[in-house]
Design a protein around this motif. Structure first.
Motif, PDB file in Angstrom:
ATOM      1  N   THR A  59       0.831  -1.208   0.000  1.00 16.65           N
ATOM      2  CA  THR A  59       0.000   0.000   0.000  1.00 16.65           C
ATOM      3  C   THR A  59       0.866   1.258   0.000  1.00 16.65           C
ATOM      4  N   ASP A  60       1.883   1.261   0.844  1.00 16.90           N
ATOM      5  CA  ASP A  60       2.787   2.416   0.912  1.00 16.90           C
ATOM      6  C   ASP A  60       3.543   2.597  -0.392  1.00 16.90           C
ATOM      7  N   PHE A  61       3.926   1.466  -1.006  1.00 20.74           N
ATOM      8  CA  PHE A  61       4.619   1.567  -2.286  1.00 20.74           C
ATOM      9  C   PHE A  61       3.709   2.201  -3.328  1.00 20.74           C
ATOM     10  N   ASP A  62       2.467   1.740  -3.388  1.00 18.05           N
ATOM     11  CA  ASP A  62       1.514   2.269  -4.367  1.00 18.05           C
ATOM     12  C   ASP A  62       1.288   3.764  -4.164  1.00 18.05           C
ATOM     13  N   LYS A  63       1.224   4.193  -2.913  1.00 20.75           N
ATOM     14  CA  LYS A  63       1.049   5.624  -2.631  1.00 20.75           C
ATOM     15  C   LYS A  63       2.244   6.413  -3.152  1.00 20.75           C
ATOM     16  N   GLY A  64       3.430   5.857  -2.935  1.00 20.97           N
ATOM     17  CA  GLY A  64       4.635   6.522  -3.421  1.00 20.97           C
ATOM     18  C   GLY A  64       4.688   6.569  -4.926  1.00 20.97           C
ATOM     19  N   LEU A  65       4.283   5.474  -5.569  1.00 25.67           N
ATOM     20  CA  LEU A  65       4.300   5.416  -7.027  1.00 25.67           C
ATOM     21  C   LEU A  65       3.320   6.416  -7.626  1.00 25.67           C
ATOM     22  N   LYS A  66       2.131   6.517  -7.041  1.00 26.77           N
ATOM     23  CA  LYS A  66       1.150   7.487  -7.525  1.00 26.77           C
ATOM     24  C   LYS A  66       1.660   8.913  -7.340  1.00 26.77           C
ATOM     25  N   ALA A  67       2.364   9.136  -6.232  1.00 25.63           N
ATOM     26  CA  ALA A  67       2.937  10.465  -5.986  1.00 25.63           C
ATOM     27  C   ALA A  67       3.987  10.795  -7.045  1.00 25.63           C
ATOM     28  N   ILE A  68       4.821   9.819  -7.387  1.00 29.97           N
ATOM     29  CA  ILE A  68       5.850  10.015  -8.421  1.00 29.97           C
ATOM     30  C   ILE A  68       5.196  10.362  -9.745  1.00 29.97           C
ATOM     31  N   GLN A  69       4.144   9.621 -10.082  1.00 25.78           N
ATOM     32  CA  GLN A  69       3.449   9.847 -11.353  1.00 25.78           C
ATOM     33  C   GLN A  69       2.820  11.231 -11.421  1.00 25.78           C
ATOM     34  N   SER A  70       2.562  11.815 -10.246  1.00 26.36           N
ATOM     35  CA  SER A  70       2.007  13.174 -10.184  1.00 26.36           C
ATOM     36  C   SER A  70       3.092  14.227  -9.990  1.00 26.36           C
ATOM     37  N   ALA A  76       6.483  10.855  -2.225  1.00 34.20           N
ATOM     38  CA  ALA A  76       7.032   9.535  -2.512  1.00 34.20           C
ATOM     39  C   ALA A  76       8.174   9.218  -1.549  1.00 34.20           C
ATOM     40  N   LEU A  77       9.004  10.213  -1.298  1.00 29.90           N
ATOM     41  CA  LEU A  77      10.133  10.033  -0.390  1.00 29.90           C
ATOM     42  C   LEU A  77       9.638   9.667   1.014  1.00 29.90           C
ATOM     43  N   ALA A  78       8.589  10.346   1.441  1.00 29.62           N
ATOM     44  CA  ALA A  78       8.031  10.083   2.770  1.00 29.62           C
ATOM     45  C   ALA A  78       7.446   8.672   2.861  1.00 29.62           C
ATOM     46  N   GLN A  79       6.870   8.186   1.761  1.00 27.00           N
ATOM     47  CA  GLN A  79       6.274   6.851   1.746  1.00 27.00           C
ATOM     48  C   GLN A  79       7.339   5.759   1.686  1.00 27.00           C
ATOM     49  N   TRP A  80       8.395   6.024   0.899  1.00 25.54           N
ATOM     50  CA  TRP A  80       9.381   4.971   0.641  1.00 25.54           C
ATOM     51  C   TRP A  80      10.523   4.919   1.639  1.00 25.54           C
ATOM     52  N   ALA A  81      10.829   6.030   2.296  1.00 20.77           N
ATOM     53  CA  ALA A  81      11.964   6.050   3.229  1.00 20.77           C
ATOM     54  C   ALA A  81      11.834   4.987   4.333  1.00 20.77           C
ATOM     55  N   PRO A  82      10.673   4.866   4.994  1.00 19.21           N
ATOM     56  CA  PRO A  82      10.547   3.831   6.031  1.00 19.21           C
ATOM     57  C   PRO A  82      10.721   2.415   5.463  1.00 19.21           C
ATOM     58  N   LEU A  83      10.215   2.200   4.245  1.00 16.25           N
ATOM     59  CA  LEU A  83      10.342   0.884   3.620  1.00 16.25           C
ATOM     60  C   LEU A  83      11.801   0.596   3.272  1.00 16.25           C
ATOM     61  N   ALA A  84      12.507   1.616   2.847  1.00 16.22           N
ATOM     62  CA  ALA A  84      13.933   1.454   2.542  1.00 16.22           C
ATOM     63  C   ALA A  84      14.702   1.113   3.811  1.00 16.22           C
ATOM     64  N   TYR A  99      17.753  10.823  -4.878  1.00 15.51           N
ATOM     65  CA  TYR A  99      18.881  11.644  -4.423  1.00 15.51           C
ATOM     66  C   TYR A  99      19.927  11.852  -5.516  1.00 15.51           C
ATOM     67  N   SER A 100      20.135  10.876  -6.368  1.00  7.39           N
ATOM     68  CA  SER A 100      21.147  11.048  -7.416  1.00  7.39           C
ATOM     69  C   SER A 100      20.680  12.012  -8.494  1.00  7.39           C
ATOM     70  N   GLU A 101      19.348  12.100  -8.657  1.00  6.85           N
ATOM     71  CA  GLU A 101      18.810  12.995  -9.681  1.00  6.85           C
ATOM     72  C   GLU A 101      18.303  14.316  -9.102  1.00  6.85           C
ATOM     73  N   GLY A 102      18.229  14.399  -7.763  1.00  2.65           N
ATOM     74  CA  GLY A 102      17.822  15.648  -7.130  1.00  2.65           C
ATOM     75  C   GLY A 102      16.360  15.978  -7.284  1.00  2.65           C
ATOM     76  N   HIS A 103      15.495  14.971  -7.122  1.00  9.80           N
ATOM     77  CA  HIS A 103      14.050  15.200  -7.222  1.00  9.80           C
ATOM     78  C   HIS A 103      13.494  15.672  -5.876  1.00  9.80           C
ATOM     79  N   SER A 104      13.134  16.922  -5.781  1.00 11.16           N
ATOM     80  CA  SER A 104      12.516  17.546  -4.601  1.00 11.16           C
ATOM     81  C   SER A 104      13.470  17.649  -3.412  1.00 11.16           C
ATOM     82  N   VAL A 105      14.671  17.131  -3.576  1.00 10.35           N
ATOM     83  CA  VAL A 105      15.708  17.245  -2.541  1.00 10.35           C
ATOM     84  C   VAL A 105      16.996  17.687  -3.233  1.00 10.35           C
ATOM     85  N   PRO A 106      17.913  18.313  -2.488  1.00  6.59           N
ATOM     86  CA  PRO A 106      19.194  18.667  -3.115  1.00  6.59           C
ATOM     87  C   PRO A 106      19.891  17.409  -3.628  1.00  6.59           C
TER      88      PRO A 106
END
Length: 233
Positions: A59-70, A76-84, A99-106
């Motif tokens: 469920t958390d993965f799906d939420k993150g994926l939908k966030a990425i698609q939007s 997405a980071l908030a959803q996936w960080a705990p899973l990571a 982090y390597s591409e700098g999406h929403s974070v430095p």
């Protein structure tokens, strides 16, 4: 006598400056040569193709994926960080990408390195390939071509086209391994077979530097590797 001493000092200074210029120019050439080799990273898509038995994690993965698609990378980071943190390789890989591409974070190659390493240690091919690029180009860590070759090989032997193309480049230019056109051709050829346009382009280019006998041997190596499912490469 004083004049001669001044002239001698001046000449020595000029010689020192000349040496520094040569060293600096050599470093610039090295950096340019590394960039001109055009290493590729996995950037086409965040990892979407996974099977998760844990319902909450799924469920958390799906939420993150939908966030990425939007385009909502922070969500997405908030959803996936705990899973990571829990050890899910796909989440670790995705955080590495963010982090390597700098999406929403430095953009932070050191943090990307951390997550790619954790995922790569679990056998995640895309993470291994991207981690190889970080070692190859010295991004977030000291440059280490030998480690890059090992990582590219691990991913290439799982059929990862980007890693196969990058590994071909290492053999082509003798970075981390001895120059070997036949093995470079083989990996370029396999990368092209698996859909990488750069692999096809490089394969045509290196063929111009090879004899018909070398090409025939490299093609035979490619077939053997593929038919063995990458166990005999």
């Amino acid at each position: 006598m004083k004049m001669l001493k001044q002239i001698s000092t001046f000449v020595t200074a000029l010689a020192t400056i000349a040496i520094l210029i040569m060293v600096f120019a050599d470093e610039l050439k090295h950096d340019y040569d590394k960039l001109s080799l055009n290493r590729q990273m996995e950037t086409k898509e965040i990892e979407p193709k996974i099977v998760i038995s844990d319902v909450v994690a799924a469920t958390d993965f799906d939420k993150g994926l939908k966030a990425i698609q939007s385009g909502e990378f922070k969500t997405a980071l908030a959803q996936w960080a705990p899973l990571a943190e829990e050890g899910h390789a796909w989440a670790q890989y995705n955080l590495g990408r963010i982090y390597s591409e700098g999406h929403s974070v430095p953009k932070n190659n050191k943090t990307a390195l951390k997550w790619y390493t954790l995922a790569a240690d679990q056998g995640h091919a895309k993470a291994q390939s991207n981690l190889g690029v970080l070692y190859d180009l010295g991004l977030g860590i000291l440059e280490n071509n030998e480690t890059a070759v090992k990582l590219y090989t691990l991913a290439a032997e799982q059929g990862n086209a980007i890693a196969q193309s990058n590994l071909g480049t290492m053999y082509d230019h003798g970075n981390g391994v001895s120059t070997n056109y036949e093995r470079a051709y083989m990996w370029y050829n396999l990368a092209a077979y698996n859909g990488d346009p750069k692999g096809a382009e490089n394969n045509k280019s290196i063929a111009k530097e090879m004899t018909p006998v070398q090409i025939a041997k490299a093609q035979e190596m490619s077939s053997r590797c593929l038919l063995s499912e990458y166990t005999d490469c």
